[in-house]
Enzyme design. Structure first.
Site, PDB file in Angstrom:
ATOM      1  N   GLU A  15      46.390  23.002  36.722  1.00  0.00           N
ATOM      2  CA  GLU A  15      45.969  24.582  36.947  1.00  0.00           C
ATOM      3  C   GLU A  15      44.641  24.625  36.455  1.00  0.00           C
ATOM      4  O   GLU A  15      44.164  23.819  35.494  1.00  0.00           O
ATOM      5  CB  GLU A  15      46.865  25.286  35.914  1.00  0.00           C
ATOM      6  CG  GLU A  15      46.639  26.817  36.035  1.00  0.00           C
ATOM      7  CD  GLU A  15      47.558  27.701  35.403  1.00  0.00           C
ATOM      8  OE1 GLU A  15      48.964  27.610  35.682  1.00  0.00           O
ATOM      9  OE2 GLU A  15      47.292  28.331  34.465  1.00  0.00           O
ATOM     10  N   TYR A  47      55.058  38.981  43.155  1.00  0.00           N
ATOM     11  CA  TYR A  47      55.696  37.789  43.527  1.00  0.00           C
ATOM     12  C   TYR A  47      57.247  38.131  43.617  1.00  0.00           C
ATOM     13  O   TYR A  47      57.633  38.993  42.978  1.00  0.00           O
ATOM     14  CB  TYR A  47      55.694  36.839  42.473  1.00  0.00           C
ATOM     15  CG  TYR A  47      54.608  35.702  42.391  1.00  0.00           C
ATOM     16  CD1 TYR A  47      53.552  35.808  43.401  1.00  0.00           C
ATOM     17  CD2 TYR A  47      54.550  34.839  41.114  1.00  0.00           C
ATOM     18  CE1 TYR A  47      52.605  34.764  43.336  1.00  0.00           C
ATOM     19  CE2 TYR A  47      53.376  34.275  40.928  1.00  0.00           C
ATOM     20  CZ  TYR A  47      52.301  34.110  41.950  1.00  0.00           C
ATOM     21  OH  TYR A  47      51.304  33.270  41.862  1.00  0.00           O
TER      22      TYR A  47
HETATM   23  C1  3EB Z   1      50.493  31.153  39.439  1.00  0.00           C
HETATM   24  O1  3EB Z   1      49.432  31.516  40.205  1.00  0.00           O
HETATM   25  C2  3EB Z   1      50.189  30.067  38.635  1.00  0.00           C
HETATM   26  O2  3EB Z   1      51.817  33.925  33.797  1.00  0.00           O
HETATM   27  O3  3EB Z   1      49.734  34.448  32.910  1.00  0.00           O
HETATM   28  C3  3EB Z   1      48.703  31.201  36.410  1.00  0.00           C
HETATM   29  C4  3EB Z   1      47.856  32.052  35.552  1.00  0.00           C
HETATM   30  C5  3EB Z   1      49.998  31.329  36.434  1.00  0.00           C
HETATM   31  C6  3EB Z   1      48.476  33.003  34.662  1.00  0.00           C
HETATM   32  C7  3EB Z   1      50.473  33.695  33.784  1.00  0.00           C
HETATM   33  C8  3EB Z   1      50.543  32.034  35.316  1.00  0.00           C
HETATM   34  C9  3EB Z   1      49.812  32.909  34.779  1.00  0.00           C
HETATM   35  O4  3EB Z   1      51.413  32.011  39.595  1.00  0.00           O
HETATM   36  C10 3EB Z   1      50.712  30.442  37.306  1.00  0.00           C
END
Ligand code: 3EB
Length: 346
Positions: free
Chosen positions: A334, A214
């Protein structure tokens, strides 16, 4: 509590139906996570059961997500971690009070320090017991979207988690565990994990940028998790899908629209399942065979989210609906999913 014969089984049980754990040396429950509101104290329990303060949206008795195995099991403790292990699998959990991390003078926030300490303790335990791989982390902590020390708490968590991976010589891209991170109504940082003596594959989602890549607009450190872990145990492909949200590329889509976010999240889950089937030909994983846990920010969205899920997947769907804060303020829900292992209806 455990029908025999499965290397790994998932059951959803109302708290009143939890039985005493089997003695050491016998198969049975490995441990799990119970969702209460308000939470109850859990530290005295024989079994590593994490008691998370998180309301169930459909009402009814508090429910426990219990993992069990046919392997001969034994329990142990390491620092604050309670765990139970067999030859192949280990389930563990811990609760850490941020307040005990106060008065740090090294620039770390209490949540960051607690997260780093928790992950370092977990890695220490797994290294000492020879469980080389972690399939799944479940992370719960209060006020995930709140800002303190000039930084959103989820971003503080990400720094502490990544520092622990780095200090234990673990990579922070590529082969990292599946995970979720949700805001609880509780008071402490709570982490559960499932580790394995095997070589899982980390699965990514072609529709999404890997979370560990990201861009920096989402925080000073990228989150350390993969979209799913896939592992073959006793000839069966087990899939643990991370928390999956309405994100395409790296951007949140459909802000303010829970129905559209549900559809987008399920397209992402479907893409991860397709990717897992591509990486493990013959696995035959299907959406309708998975067990789902759905975290919804606003209780008012329950009906439309559930309806969209049924439409997308078909019925019956094995799903538990919980009220939780999601790690990005614009995410309304989620979805967690797993499958390939045995699943008992709750
Ligand atoms: C995302 O896709 C949504 O920080 O462990 C999803 C799964 C999300 C795990 C983590 C965060 C986490 O970014 C958020």
């Amino acid at each position: 509590m455990t029908p025999p014969g499965a290397i790994l089984r998932l059951e959803y049980l109302p708290v009143s139906r939890l039985s005493q754990p089997a003695p050491d040396g016998e198969p049975g429950a490995l441990g799990g996570v119970c969702f209460f509101h308000p939470a109850i104290a859990d530290d005295g329990a024989q079994l590593p059961l994490l008691s998370v303060d998180m309301p169930l949206l459909e009402g009814g008795e508090p429910i426990c997500e219990v993992w069990s195995s046919q392997e001969a099991l034994r329990s142990g403790r390491h620092h604050g971690i309670r765990y139970r292990q067999g030859e192949t699998l280990l389930f563990g959990c811990l609760t850490l009070d941020e307040a005990t991390q106060l008065h740090l003078r090294d620039g770390r926030t209490p949540l960051q320090a607690a997260t780093q300490a928790a992950y370092e303790a977990i890695f220490e335990l797994l290294e000492s017991l020879g469980y080389n791989a972690i399939l799944r982390f479940w992370n719960y902590f209060p006020a995930i979207n709140a800002v303190s020390h000039h930084l959103e708490r989820y971003l503080q968590f990400n720094i502490g988690r990544q520092d622990a991976f780095l200090s234990h010589g673990r990579g922070v891209i590529g082969n990292v565990p599946a995970a979720c991170a949700l805001g609880s109504t509780g008071a402490a940082l709570q982490i559960a994990f499932l580790a394995v003596r095997a070589e899982p594959l980390a699965i990514e989602n072609p529709r999404q940028i890997s979370a560990y890549h990201y861009p920096s607009q989402y925080g000073p450190r990228s989150p350390t998790f993969s979209r799913a872990s896939l592992v073959k145990l006793h000839g069966r492909n087990l899939l643990f899908i991370s928390g999956t949200a309405s994100i395409v590329g790296h951007q949140t889509l459909h802000a303010g629209d829970a129905q559209a976010q549900t559809r987008e999240s399920l397209h992402n889950v479907a893409a991860v399942v397709a990717e897992a089937n591509r990486r493990a030909p013959g696995a035959g994983l299907e959406l309708r065979d998975l067990a789902y846990k759905v975290y919804i920010r606003h209780p008012r969205d329950l009906v439309s989210v559930r309806q969209e899920m049924m439409k997308f997947i078909g019925t019956p769907v094995s799903a538990v609906f919980l009220q939780a804060d999601i790690c990005r303020a614009d995410l309304l829900l989620e979805i967690d999913a797993c499958g390939g292992h045995a699943i008992s209806p709750g």
